[in-house]
Design an enzyme around this catalytic site. Structure first.
Site, PDB file in Angstrom:
ATOM      1  N   GLU B  68     106.017 -43.331 -95.832  1.00 55.26           N
ATOM      2  CA  GLU B  68     105.847 -44.783 -95.893  1.00 55.26           C
ATOM      3  C   GLU B  68     105.890 -45.426 -94.510  1.00 55.26           C
ATOM      4  OE1 GLU B  68     107.794 -43.035 -97.855  1.00 55.26           O
ATOM      5  OE2 GLU B  68     107.236 -43.505 -99.935  1.00 55.26           O
ATOM      6  N   PHE B 130     118.484 -45.417-111.018  1.00 58.70           N
ATOM      7  CA  PHE B 130     117.809 -44.396-110.220  1.00 58.70           C
ATOM      8  C   PHE B 130     116.804 -45.042-109.259  1.00 58.70           C
ATOM      9  CE2 PHE B 130     114.230 -41.398-109.666  1.00 58.70           C
ATOM     10  CZ  PHE B 130     114.901 -40.478-108.876  1.00 58.70           C
ATOM     11  N   GLN B 131     116.910 -44.718-108.009  1.00 58.72           N
ATOM     12  CA  GLN B 131     116.051 -45.256-106.942  1.00 58.72           C
ATOM     13  C   GLN B 131     116.093 -46.771-106.832  1.00 58.72           C
ATOM     14  OE1 GLN B 131     112.150 -43.333-107.174  1.00 58.72           O
ATOM     15  NE2 GLN B 131     112.937 -41.688-105.900  1.00 58.72           N
ATOM     16  N   LYS B 180     109.461 -53.208-112.348  1.00 61.47           N
ATOM     17  CA  LYS B 180     108.498 -52.432-113.133  1.00 61.47           C
ATOM     18  C   LYS B 180     108.046 -53.200-114.373  1.00 61.47           C
ATOM     19  CE  LYS B 180     107.652 -47.642-114.390  1.00 61.47           C
ATOM     20  NZ  LYS B 180     108.204 -46.275-114.460  1.00 61.47           N
ATOM     21  N   MET B 494     110.325 -40.868 -70.565  1.00 58.29           N
ATOM     22  CA  MET B 494     110.880 -42.144 -70.109  1.00 58.29           C
ATOM     23  C   MET B 494     112.405 -42.085 -70.004  1.00 58.29           C
ATOM     24  SD  MET B 494     110.136 -44.969 -68.911  1.00 58.29           S
ATOM     25  CE  MET B 494     108.680 -45.916 -69.289  1.00 58.29           C
TER      26      MET B 494
HETATM   27  C1  LIG Z   1     112.284 -44.126 -82.695  1.00 58.63           C
HETATM   28  C2  LIG Z   1     112.703 -44.098 -81.277  1.00 58.63           C
HETATM   29  N1  LIG Z   1     113.705 -43.289 -80.897  1.00 58.63           N
HETATM   30  C3  LIG Z   1     114.093 -43.245 -79.604  1.00 58.63           C
HETATM   31  C4  LIG Z   1     113.492 -44.040 -78.666  1.00 58.63           C
HETATM   32  C5  LIG Z   1     113.968 -44.012 -77.216  1.00 58.63           C
HETATM   33  N2  LIG Z   1     112.902 -43.545 -76.329  1.00 58.63           N
HETATM   34  C6  LIG Z   1     112.114 -44.383 -75.622  1.00 58.63           C
HETATM   35  S1  LIG Z   1     110.972 -43.607 -74.698  1.00 58.63           S
HETATM   36  C7  LIG Z   1     111.541 -42.107 -75.187  1.00 58.63           C
HETATM   37  C8  LIG Z   1     110.900 -40.829 -74.686  1.00 58.63           C
HETATM   38  C9  LIG Z   1     109.524 -40.671 -75.149  1.00 58.63           C
HETATM   39  O1  LIG Z   1     109.108 -39.385 -74.858  1.00 58.63           O
HETATM   40  P1  LIG Z   1     107.618 -38.919 -75.130  1.00 58.63           P
HETATM   41  O2  LIG Z   1     107.208 -39.335 -76.499  1.00 58.63           O
HETATM   42  O3  LIG Z   1     107.494 -37.496 -74.816  1.00 58.63           O
HETATM   43  O4  LIG Z   1     106.764 -39.816 -74.130  1.00 58.63           O
HETATM   44  P2  LIG Z   1     106.801 -39.859 -72.520  1.00 58.63           P
HETATM   45  O5  LIG Z   1     107.836 -40.844 -72.109  1.00 58.63           O
HETATM   46  O6  LIG Z   1     107.132 -38.480 -72.045  1.00 58.63           O
HETATM   47  O7  LIG Z   1     105.457 -40.303 -72.161  1.00 58.63           O
HETATM   48  C10 LIG Z   1     112.617 -42.231 -76.062  1.00 58.63           C
HETATM   49  C11 LIG Z   1     113.359 -41.108 -76.654  1.00 58.63           C
HETATM   50  C12 LIG Z   1     112.472 -44.900 -79.128  1.00 58.63           C
HETATM   51  N3  LIG Z   1     111.842 -45.747 -78.319  1.00 58.63           N
HETATM   52  N4  LIG Z   1     112.083 -44.895 -80.422  1.00 58.63           N
END
Ligand SMILES: Cc1ncc(C[n+]2csc(CCOP(=O)(O)OP(=O)(O)O)c2C)c(N)n1
Lengths: 215, 579
Positions: B68, B130-131, B180, B494
């Protein structure tokens, strides 16, 4: 002064001196009577970790519209931002905020005491007169007094009754009337006014009877 | 401008009534609202609606997603490229809770959505059936409006309200939870009446001439005016009005990552990106301009950096449709409440035609500096390993800026938004306010359904791709044509960058292993390729773009590359670092 959030009004003076002093503000909210709206409004406060000191909600003088009175202790800057977020909710018609000086406000308190004790030990008449109270119920086993006023006023009767075994005490939320307002009634007319929405594509399938409604 | 009072005749109701179920009424309402595509996933509590959908095959295209969350991100992608309302179906309980991330994302990025969730029978509400989940309360903080329907008679009116609220004013997600029994219940359907007025709801504030005049006077006196624009320009379909305004007043203009594309990247007054990983000039000169004109943007902290050091010298004019945004973060000198489609032409009329040549040249000087220090190296590296920037550069060369670019979250997102070329509006789809990893793959699917005649390219990190890679299944089943570029740096890049810069290279759990992406894609019947060598890059991108159908291209890029410039958190925008 009535601080509405109407867009024609810029309440704040200069960019630098934002209203930095905390004080009590009375927020008045006119809403549709809608399940879940209280929650939507409450979230706006909890998100910012702001404590609501008093909350009253009841039907207003206008049929089907409810009125909230919310009291918080905050700076004007914060209050205005909160009010804008509240007014943004789909089912909120109008929000006003005021300092205590700009409203007439009251709280109601009920005090339950033992009728025996009070009859034997207190000059009830004097007590009622001096505290602007009245007896609501007098039964064999207990008596209920009522006072209405500001916090200090309802507070003082607690102190007086405490030594005589106050059984139960309850105080209402604050209700406040805006001193200087044109009233909400006039504003409502503006809300009732119809404004055109965006064009919607007509349903080409409706009323083609069998073609659509065969199952 | 006071809006004149207008008498609108009530829309005529259809005379004959038809007895239908709540489910059929819902689908009829969706068709009446112009819905052509629904993203969804069935389950027990929404089965009557899916049963009705079986007969609507030709009128409503339903896309079965794999989760979803994928469904709602696809709905967002669809809405962002098409300008229409995205429609999403999910069942009760886990189906509905899986929508929460997407709702939060759509709420903060003002994306119009109508989500329909099934709910247990009304007589079971509140019994932990349920659910059963209290979907209304869970989603209240992340929706513009939500409502629970327990009686089929309410459906036409509630759906009409839902669409009106989702798309009008500042758009946003709406969730309608339908029990429902209401889906099954038969009632006399009198025909669908679209909603165009709700007593308590003012989608647009009244435009005040006085403020337009004050704003124009400030702009006319300004020596160094500077425009910041955001997605409001696109949401208000005010791209032409915006262009006319900046061109007449001759004002350098910079964008937030949700605003990019409203005018072409190459427009001479387009001076670049704002914010944490924005361009050098726009950030530094924010603290030098004398009049700052913010249009349809909300001064997010990623844009402003430290607020107490943000544009203190400037008079601020803020144009926004949402009164709550004005003065929220940055105190304005002149507020211009209203839809910028209406306010911009009024302003354009009053501003003097000017060319702030010297002032604009200052931006160009900074661009030059940035090109030398950062951009040239990033786009044309002399290292052995490839950079993210050069992949985007080659992509630009091949697409000419016509593609819809969908980005996930991380370094590749900043690189993608900084360097991708945009010639058309509604071309950039990214998760701006929430920064949701896993957004891009499903959003790209939706984006393609929303813009079927345009190429859609998703740029995704190796981390984010693994959050929703099951949506490859949706691509397989629908045959939708999306191009996927995974920029694989074998790190959660990042986060690693922050650890390098601010945590003494303590690389705590950012080293991420990946499967063989090309083989995974192949398992779903999707063509793919992995490149590790610069010599193959252009040909591989060409192959991807020319491929008839979806294609996954993995590009191995430098492991420890950083995105610069950067405004470190807690710093002022003028303290932006070039390295
Ligand atoms: C759902 C979620 N979990 C954690 C983060 C924290 N976060 C921001 S950027 C990042 C790293 C992203 O890594 P990647 O997808 O390999 O992309 P890159 O930065 O290497 O281009 C994380 C863990 C987030 N933004 N969203």
């Amino acid at each position: 002064m009535t601080n509405t959030l109407n867009e024609d009004k810029k309440v704040l003076p200069a960019r630098e001196d934002l209203g930095g002093v905390k004080q009590e503000f009375n927020i008045t909210v006119y809403t549709e009577n809608q399940i879940g709206l209280l929650n939507r409004i409450a979230i706006i406060f909890t998100r910012r970790k702001i404590n609501i000191d008093s909350l009253n909600t009841s039907p207003s003088e206008v049929d089907s519209i409810h009125r909230f009175t919310i009291v918080i202790n905050e700076t004007e800057d914060v209050v205005r931002k909160l009010c804008r977020q509240i007014e943004k909710q789909v089912e909120v018609l109008k929000v006003y905020y005021h300092t205590n000086a700009d409203v007439i406000w009251q709280e109601m308190a009920l005090y339950k005491v033992s009728t025996n004790v009070i009859a034997e030990q207190v000059s009830v008449e004097r007590l009622l007169r001096e505290n602007g109270a009245r007896a609501v119920v007098i039964r064999k086993d207990y008596t209920v007094f009522e006072t209405t006023g500001h916090r200090e006023e309802t507070e003082s009767l607690i102190k007086i009754l405490q030594p005589y075994g106050l059984i139960e005490f309850v105080r209402s939320a604050r209700v406040a009337i805006i001193k200087n307002s044109e009233g909400f009634n006039a504003k409502l007319r503006e809300f009732e006014r119809l404004e055109p929405g965006e064009e919607v594509i007509e349903n080409e399938y409706l009323n083609q009877g069998q073609k659509v409604f065969t199952m | 401008m006071e809006v004149a009072q207008q008498e609108i005749p009530a829309p005529a109701k259809t005379k004959e009534t038809v007895e239908v179920s709540g489910s059929v009424a819902l689908l009829e309402a969706l068709i009446a609202e112009g819905t052509d595509t629904i993203f969804g996933y069935p389950g027990g509590a929404i089965m009557p609606i899916y049963d009705a959908l079986y007969d609507y095959n030709e009128k409503l295209n339903h896309v079965l997603v794999r989760h979803e969350q994928g469904g709602i991100h696809a709905g967002q992608g669809y809405a962002r490229t098409s300008g229409k309302v995205g429609v999403v179906f999910a069942t009760s309980g886990p189906g509905a809770t899986n929508l929460v991330t997407g709702l939060a994302d759509a709420q903060i990025d003002s994306t119009p959505l109508v989500c329909i969730t099934g709910q247990v029978f009304a007589h079971l509400l509140g019994t932990d059936a349920f659910q059963e989940t209290d979907v209304i309360n869970i989603t209240t903080p992340v929706t513009k409006w939500n409502y629970q329907v327990t009686d089929a008679n309410e459906i036409p009116e509630v759906i009409a309200k839902a669409f009106y609220i989702a798309r009008s004013g500042r758009p946003g997600p709406v969730l309608i939870d339908i029990t429902k029994n209401a889906q099954i219940q038969k009632f006399n359907f009198e025909g669908y009446v679209p909603c165009n007025h709700i007593r308590s709801y003012r989608p647009k504030p009244i435009v005040r001439k006085q403020y337009i005049e004050e704003a124009a006077a400030l702009i006319n006196q300004a020596k160094k005016p500077f425009v910041l624009w955001g997605q409001g320009v696109i949401l208000g379909s005010a791209e032409q009005e915006f262009k006319a305004f900046i061109e007449k007043a001759g004002i350098p203009s910079a964008w937030t990552i949700l605003g990019v594309g409203a005018i072409p990247t190459d427009h001479p007054l387009n001076v670049g990106m704002l914010g944490m990983h924005g361009n050098y000039g726009p950030n530094v000169l924010t603290n030098e301009c004398d009049v700052l004109i913010a249009i349809g943007m909300r001064f997010d902290d990623r844009v402003t950096g430290r607020l107490d050091k943000y544009a203190k010298q400037a008079k601020v004019i803020h144009l926004d449709i949402d009164p709550a945004e004005i003065d929220k973060n940055v105190q304005t000198t002149v507020p211009v409440w209203g839809d910028c489609k209406e306010t911009l032409p009024l302003l354009t009329e009053l501003v003097e035609a000017k060319a702030h040549t010297e002032w604009l040249a200052k931006f160009n000087d900074f661009t030059q500096k940035e090109v030398e220090a950062v951009i040239h190296k990033e786009l044309n590296p002399d290292t052995e390993e490839m950079t993210m920037g050069e992949v985007v550069r080659v992509l630009n060369e091949l697409t000419g800026g016509d593609a819809v670019i969908v980005t996930d979250v991380g370094q590749h997102q900043m690189v993608g938004c900084r360097y991708a070329k945009f010639n058309k509006t509604r071309s950039n789809v990214t998760s701006g306010g929430l920064g949701t990893m896993g957004f891009a793959l499903p959003a790209a699917i939706g984006a393609k359904f929303g813009a079927q005649d345009r190429p859609v390219v998703a740029i995704i990190g190796d981390g984010g791709f693994q959050m929703t890679l099951q949506e490859l299944g949706t691509i397989m089943q629908t045959g939708v044509n999306v191009k996927i570029i995974i920029l694989n740096n074998r790190f959660l890049g990042m986060v690693r960058q922050w650890q390098e810069l601010f945590n003494e290279r303590r690389y705590s759990f950012v080293d991420i292993q990946s499967p063989d992406f090309v083989r995974v894609a192949s398992g779903y019947g999707i063509a793919g390729k992995s490149v590790n060598d610069r010599a193959e890059l252009t040909a591989a991108l060409e192959q991807m773009l020319n491929h008839n159908g979806s294609f996954l291209l993995e590009v191995m890029v430098t492991k420890e590359n950083n995105v610069f410039p950067m405004v470190p958190q807690g710093c002022s925008v003028s303290e932006i670092r070039l390295k």
